[in-house]
Scaffold this motif. Structure first.
Motif, short mmCIF file in Angstrom:
data_model
loop_
_atom_site.label_atom_id
_atom_site.label_comp_id
_atom_site.label_asym_id
_atom_site.label_seq_id
_atom_site.Cartn_x
_atom_site.Cartn_y
_atom_site.Cartn_z
N ILE A 273 0.85 -1.20 0.00
CA ILE A 273 0.00 0.00 0.00
C ILE A 273 0.88 1.25 0.00
CG2 ILE A 273 -1.68 1.35 1.32
CD1 ILE A 273 -2.70 -1.31 2.49
N PHE A 274 1.85 1.26 0.92
CA PHE A 274 2.77 2.40 1.03
C PHE A 274 3.51 2.63 -0.29
CE2 PHE A 274 7.30 3.38 1.72
CZ PHE A 274 7.19 4.71 2.12
N ALA A 277 1.26 3.94 -3.07
CA ALA A 277 0.74 5.29 -2.86
C ALA A 277 1.83 6.36 -2.80
CB ALA A 277 -0.11 5.34 -1.59
N PHE A 278 3.03 5.99 -2.38
CA PHE A 278 4.02 7.03 -2.09
C PHE A 278 5.39 6.86 -2.72
CE2 PHE A 278 0.94 7.37 1.33
CZ PHE A 278 0.66 8.71 1.27
N ARG A 284 -2.75 6.29 -6.18
CA ARG A 284 -3.49 6.28 -4.93
C ARG A 284 -4.82 5.55 -5.03
NH1 ARG A 284 -0.80 11.54 -3.49
NH2 ARG A 284 1.18 10.65 -2.89
N ALA A 287 -3.82 1.99 -4.57
CA ALA A 287 -3.39 1.81 -3.18
C ALA A 287 -4.60 1.76 -2.24
CB ALA A 287 -2.45 2.94 -2.76
N SER A 288 -5.61 2.59 -2.52
CA SER A 288 -6.80 2.61 -1.68
C SER A 288 -7.56 1.29 -1.77
CB SER A 288 -7.72 3.76 -2.06
OG SER A 288 -7.06 4.98 -1.83
N ALA A 291 -5.81 -0.94 0.42
CA ALA A 291 -6.09 -0.59 1.81
C ALA A 291 -7.45 -1.16 2.22
CB ALA A 291 -6.07 0.92 1.99
#
Lengths: 316, 286
Positions: A273-274, A277-278, A284, A287-288, A291
């Motif tokens: 996820i990290f 997203a980053f 994102r 990634a969501s 999550a």
């Protein structure tokens, strides 16, 4: 405040009554306001925003979003890479949780032995990982895993587990050992907390059970096997659930020790996820969706925990 | 026989199993604390000693050089300040707001009380991973990225604190409240002059939790800070360590780790009993 308005001689009877009804409610909500507003903005609304994000593809470095329905979820569930992170997460949980709990219970039984004045000292040494952060844990273990002058390999050679430093595992550099390395570090940090909970459970067992068993001639091992462990089962169950939740969410050690590597050998679901997203090109939406899948797993564990909490009351 | 040994003077009452358990406990205890012990000793070693093989636990010559490097070359002083401000603000706000909300839930009567309480407790089940991306976007959109506001805002309230303190407030006899009301003492005054002093222990235990979990935060400060000046200790040490690949020494890194551990360790040693009791009672790390 409410009292003084009641005493006001000029106040009309009806307003007094209305205030008497309205003010206590208003006052209560004022006390609650910071907490409710905080949770609303940073927990409850994001639950929905997160789901909405997961239904969109968000163009990197721009604000262009495009609704794609469940595409992100489909992408994930059909991606071998994603299933690999699920597999690694389960291996990670299997590596940290059962050994962690077994060790914690053994230590708790040992610590419950009346050792007199030194008890606080032993406890301090065994509990201390509870105050260490995941970041520092990562740093400390990276030093222990050092490929040339690492203490861990050196001591294992000394103990005869490996013949020499060359044969010792390349902890963070090899795909086979990297996961073991992050498991050891995470289990270490978790140990202090687990022993505290296990010890509380062990100490709550009534002495009379042991006395009765002693009269019957039960030895130490029999007492542990037939009294301590069965009566500890609510605590063990709680430890199981809470440790699975914590392990699902472990992040700091992985970020510092391996950054998900080598390759993707230690990319767990949280790490993925990290990363999605980053790191690099942020995605994102995707990634969501990850999550959300993770959250469903963690929330079902929490739910089991809450649902069975009442059964533990006797022992905790 | 057993009766006789029990009657023997204290000093003679040493059984083999006592010695064995003590030895075992000290051995295991040292083994568990070993990563921290090694970090502390490594932080006092000279550069050449740090990388000698075979590795020794104790330094031969003690030096403070590593701390000087960590403090001057890397702004560990600044990181320490950032961590203190961040954790201090979070702890103060969480204690204040949790005390207020716990008071409402435990003492006051109002419509929707139970529903709201379950809502607050329910929020404990929401994992941080589910909300951190929207929170990051919100904080960035507000222009609070890389500021103290951004570091602290999402953590100013605590459902856990509300739950813990409400449990304690419920144990205070309701007569106190009634008596105070009759004497014309309002809720606000009753809360701060009667209830809070009565609950010092619980509030203290919660404050310790709040402080430790804020101090040890990693994921959020990692994504929300971008400049070196805003890093907390946890993030500072992470980036400091990544310079190792470019030939930096482990000594100063370990000094940085010790600086990051010390405040939490001090809290642990001073308040071990409260902390342990709090964890055992609540089953939570805060």
């Amino acid at each position: 405040m409410a009292q003084s308005t009641l005493d006001g001689p000029t106040a009309a009877r009806s307003t007094v009554k209305a205030r008497k009804r309205v003010w206590p409610t208003l006052e209560a909500y004022l006390y609650l306001a910071p907490t409710l507003i905080g949770l609303l903005i940073f927990v409850f609304i994001p639950i929905f925003t997160s789901f909405q994000l997961s239904l969109n593809r968000i163009a990197p470095f721009g604000n262009q979003t495009r609704f794609v329905g469940l595409d992100n979820y489909v992408t994930l569930l059909t991606s071998a890479d994603y299933w690999d992170t699920v597999r690694i997460t389960f291996l990670f949980v299997l590596g940290t949780v059962p050994t962690g709990i077994a060790l914690a219970v053994a230590l708790a039984i040992l610590l419950s032995y009346p050792v007199g004045r030194m008890a606080w000292f032993y406890r301090a040494l065994i509990f201390v990982p509870v105050i260490i952060s995941s970041a520092v844990t990562g740093v400390l273990f990276r030093w222990l895993y050092h490929p040339v002058v690492g203490y861990l390999s050196y001591w294992m050679v000394q103990l005869g587990i490996f013949e020499n430093m060359q044969q010792a595992p390349n902890w963070l550099g090899s795909k086979e050992w990297a996961l073991v390395a992050v498991i050891i570090a995470t289990a270490w940090r978790q140990l202090g907390f687990n022993v505290i909970i296990a010890l509380a459970g062990v100490q709550n067992i009534d002495e009379s059970f042991y006395d009765a068993a002693k009269v019957d001639g039960a030895g130490i091992l029999q007492r542990i096997r037939h009294i301590t462990l069965p009566l500890l089962s609510p605590t063990l169950f709680f430890l199981l659930v809470i440790n699975v939740i914590y392990s699902f969410q472990a992040f700091g050690e992985i970020n510092i020790l391996t950054q998900g590597g080598p390759g993707r050998a230690t990319t767990t679901m949280v790490y993925s996820i990290f990363e999605t997203a980053f790191v690099g090109t942020p995605q994102r939406g995707l990634a969501s969706a990850q999550a959300y899948i993770l959250a469903v797993m963690v929330i079902s564990m929490s739910f089991i925990n809450f649902a069975t909490a009442s059964r533990r009351v006797h022992y905790q | 026989m057993a009766v006789q040994t029990r009657k023997a003077p204290r000093g003679f009452h040493i059984r083999f199993s006592d010695i064995a358990v003590n030895l075992l406990l000290i051995l295991i205890g040292v083994a568990i604390a070993m990563p921290i012990i090694i970090a502390i000793f490594t932080s006092f070693k000279t550069p050449s000693q740090v990388i000698t093989f075979p590795p020794s636990v104790l330094p031969k010559d003690w030096t403070l050089q590593n701390y000087v490097v960590a403090w001057n070359v890397n702004p560990f002083g600044r990181f320490l300040l950032n961590s203190t401000i961040q954790s201090g603000l979070i702890t103060l706000a969480q204690v204040l707001f949790s005390v207020m909300a716990a008071y409402a839930f435990a003492i006051l009567e109002f419509p929707g009380r139970n529903a709201l309480f379950y809502l607050v407790i329910g929020s404990l089940m929401v994992p941080f991973e589910l909300v951190f991306i929207p929170n990051y976007q919100l904080i960035s959109a507000l222009g609070w990225g890389d500021t103290y506001m951004g570091l602290t805002m999402p953590f100013l309230v605590s459902a856990f604190g509300v739950f813990l303190l409400r449990q304690f407030f419920l144990t205070v006899p309701k007569d106190f409240h009634d008596a105070a009301r009759i004497d014309g003492c309002g809720n606000w005054r009753y809360l701060w002059t009667v209830l809070v002093p009565l609950s010092k222990g619980s509030i203290g235990a919660f404050a310790i939790f709040a402080f430790l979990s804020a101090w040890n935060q990693y994921l959020w400060p990692l994504i929300i800070t971008s400049s070196v000046e805003m890093r907390t200790l946890q993030i500072g040490i992470r980036y400091f360590m990544s310079t190792l690949d470019r030939g930096a020494d482990w000594g100063p890194v370990m000094a940085g780790a010790v600086i990051a551990i010390l405040p939490a360790l001090a809290v642990f040693l001073i308040a071990q009993k409260q902390l342990v009791r709090g964890i055992a009672m609540s089953g939570l790390k805060g």
